[in-house]
Design a protein around this motif. Structure first.
Motif, PDB file in Angstrom:
ATOM      1  N   UNK A 121      -7.422   4.010  18.982  1.00 36.78           N
ATOM      2  CA  UNK A 121      -7.622   2.683  18.449  1.00 36.78           C
ATOM      3  C   UNK A 121      -8.817   2.500  18.129  1.00 36.78           C
ATOM      4  N   UNK A 122      -8.690   1.752  16.923  1.00 38.58           N
ATOM      5  CA  UNK A 122     -10.104   1.585  16.122  1.00 38.58           C
ATOM      6  C   UNK A 122     -10.114   0.046  15.727  1.00 38.58           C
ATOM      7  N   UNK A 123     -11.245  -0.403  15.482  1.00 36.12           N
ATOM      8  CA  UNK A 123     -11.393  -1.858  14.870  1.00 36.12           C
ATOM      9  C   UNK A 123     -12.707  -1.668  13.770  1.00 36.12           C
ATOM     10  N   UNK A 124     -12.387  -2.455  12.940  1.00 30.55           N
ATOM     11  CA  UNK A 124     -13.585  -2.353  11.956  1.00 30.55           C
ATOM     12  C   UNK A 124     -13.501  -3.876  11.096  1.00 30.55           C
ATOM     13  N   UNK A 125     -14.837  -4.302  10.697  1.00 30.30           N
ATOM     14  CA  UNK A 125     -14.723  -5.811  10.076  1.00 30.30           C
ATOM     15  C   UNK A 125     -13.916  -5.860   8.949  1.00 30.30           C
ATOM     16  N   UNK A 126     -13.687  -4.591   7.842  1.00 30.72           N
ATOM     17  CA  UNK A 126     -12.892  -4.975   6.848  1.00 30.72           C
ATOM     18  C   UNK A 126     -11.420  -5.098   7.134  1.00 30.72           C
ATOM     19  N   UNK A 127     -10.690  -5.854   6.169  1.00 33.28           N
ATOM     20  CA  UNK A 127      -9.302  -5.886   6.309  1.00 33.28           C
ATOM     21  C   UNK A 127      -8.763  -4.706   5.478  1.00 33.28           C
ATOM     22  N   UNK A 128      -7.457  -4.480   5.971  1.00 31.44           N
ATOM     23  CA  UNK A 128      -6.930  -3.126   5.484  1.00 31.44           C
ATOM     24  C   UNK A 128      -5.583  -2.975   5.457  1.00 31.44           C
ATOM     25  N   UNK A 129      -5.023  -2.076   4.536  1.00 33.29           N
ATOM     26  CA  UNK A 129      -3.616  -1.956   4.357  1.00 33.29           C
ATOM     27  C   UNK A 129      -3.630  -0.501   3.896  1.00 33.29           C
ATOM     28  N   UNK A 130      -2.525   0.117   4.727  1.00 34.09           N
ATOM     29  CA  UNK A 130      -2.068   1.529   4.309  1.00 34.09           C
ATOM     30  C   UNK A 130      -0.730   1.300   3.771  1.00 34.09           C
ATOM     31  N   UNK A 131      -0.499   2.247   2.750  1.00 33.04           N
ATOM     32  CA  UNK A 131       0.885   2.483   2.084  1.00 33.04           C
ATOM     33  C   UNK A 131       1.410   3.893   2.295  1.00 33.04           C
ATOM     34  N   UNK A 132       2.278   3.941   2.933  1.00 33.96           N
ATOM     35  CA  UNK A 132       2.663   5.535   2.969  1.00 33.96           C
ATOM     36  C   UNK A 132       3.332   6.168   1.883  1.00 33.96           C
ATOM     37  N   UNK A 133       2.916   7.388   1.378  1.00 33.36           N
ATOM     38  CA  UNK A 133       3.173   8.130   0.221  1.00 33.36           C
ATOM     39  C   UNK A 133       4.244   9.159   0.679  1.00 33.36           C
ATOM     40  N   UNK A 134       3.917   9.771   1.576  1.00 34.56           N
ATOM     41  CA  UNK A 134       4.998  10.870   1.840  1.00 34.56           C
ATOM     42  C   UNK A 134       4.812  11.070   3.350  1.00 34.56           C
ATOM     43  N   UNK A 135       5.975  11.873   3.888  1.00 30.77           N
ATOM     44  CA  UNK A 135       5.999  12.104   5.569  1.00 30.77           C
ATOM     45  C   UNK A 135       6.016  11.012   6.351  1.00 30.77           C
ATOM     46  N   UNK A 136       6.019  11.132   7.653  1.00 29.92           N
ATOM     47  CA  UNK A 136       6.322  10.128   8.716  1.00 29.92           C
ATOM     48  C   UNK A 136       5.398   9.995   9.400  1.00 29.92           C
ATOM     49  N   UNK A 137       4.733   8.738   9.698  1.00 27.63           N
ATOM     50  CA  UNK A 137       3.730   8.514  10.429  1.00 27.63           C
ATOM     51  C   UNK A 137       4.195   7.280  11.480  1.00 27.63           C
ATOM     52  N   UNK A 138       3.357   6.925  12.504  1.00 25.48           N
ATOM     53  CA  UNK A 138       3.750   5.909  13.359  1.00 25.48           C
ATOM     54  C   UNK A 138       2.367   5.065  13.678  1.00 25.48           C
ATOM     55  N   UNK A 139       2.509   3.938  13.382  1.00 29.09           N
ATOM     56  CA  UNK A 139       1.256   2.949  13.594  1.00 29.09           C
ATOM     57  C   UNK A 139       1.317   1.934  14.522  1.00 29.09           C
TER      58      UNK A 139
END
Ligand code: FE2
Length: 195
Positions: A121-139
């Motif tokens: 678990x992390x936090x940071x002041x920036x807003x953020x977006x991840x876009x998956x490009x390959x493989x499989x992850x869990x968020x």
């Protein structure tokens, strides 16, 4: 040049539906390659190349694999646990204050994690977006349960929302955007979730 190809192709990955993605497109369009000199090249571990060559991987993965980039774990925090949990990550900030191309508008980076890995678990002041490009992850966002993310899918984290990510039997590769307060001074790493 392969980095320019990546910048061009990224513009079609981001959509104009969210402000953070519109800012990413604008920053990519404004990028200047005039002063860019390719740095040292570190190969991506084979496990990443394997998922990036799969049929369901995004087309841009071909350009990313061709580019000579210096892949290494991110150095966002000096927290001992953060450094330990980052060993199985590959990262390069391509646009931003520490990027290959400089920008003070956004940070955009390529980011992946090997299989059977967990980044807490992390936090940071920036807003953020991840876009998956390959493989499989869990968020995991806030108090929600982990959700599977496949190529083309997004995980959006407003400023200071706690989030964590993990992999199971596959690695993943993604692109992320930071927008707003880009400082890493208040980046907090809280370790692995209990549930
Ligand atoms: Fe984050």
């Amino acid at each position: 040049m392969s980095l320019e190809n990546i910048f061009r192709e990224l513009q079609s990955i981001f959509s104009d539906q969210l402000e953070i993605e519109r800012k990413a497109i604008e920053a990519l369009q404004n990028a200047s390659f005039q002063d860019y000199k390719p740095d040292k090249h570190t190969s991506l571990p084979k496990e990443f190349a394997n998922v990036m060559q799969e049929e369901q991987a995004h087309e841009i993965c071909k350009s990313i694999l061709k580019a000579k980039l210096d892949w290494c774990p991110p150095k966002t925090s000096t927290d001992r646990q953060y450094i330990e949990h980052s060993k199985r990550k590959a990262h390069v900030e391509i646009l931003g204050p520490n990027g290959l191309i400089k920008s003070d508008m956004v940070r955009i980076g390529l980011y992946g994690m090997l299989s059977q890995s967990e980044y807490g678990i992390r936090t940071h002041p920036a807003e953020e977006i991840y876009i998956a490009l390959a493989g499989v992850s869990y968020w995991k966002r806030g108090n929600e349960k982990y959700k599977m993310l496949l190529p083309g899918e997004r995980s959006y984290h407003p400023s200071l929302m706690p989030h964590s990510s993990k992999t199971e039997n596959k690695a993943f590769m993604s692109v992320y955007v930071w927008s707003g307060n880009l400082s890493t001074d208040d980046y907090l790493y809280k370790g692995l979730p209990i549930d």
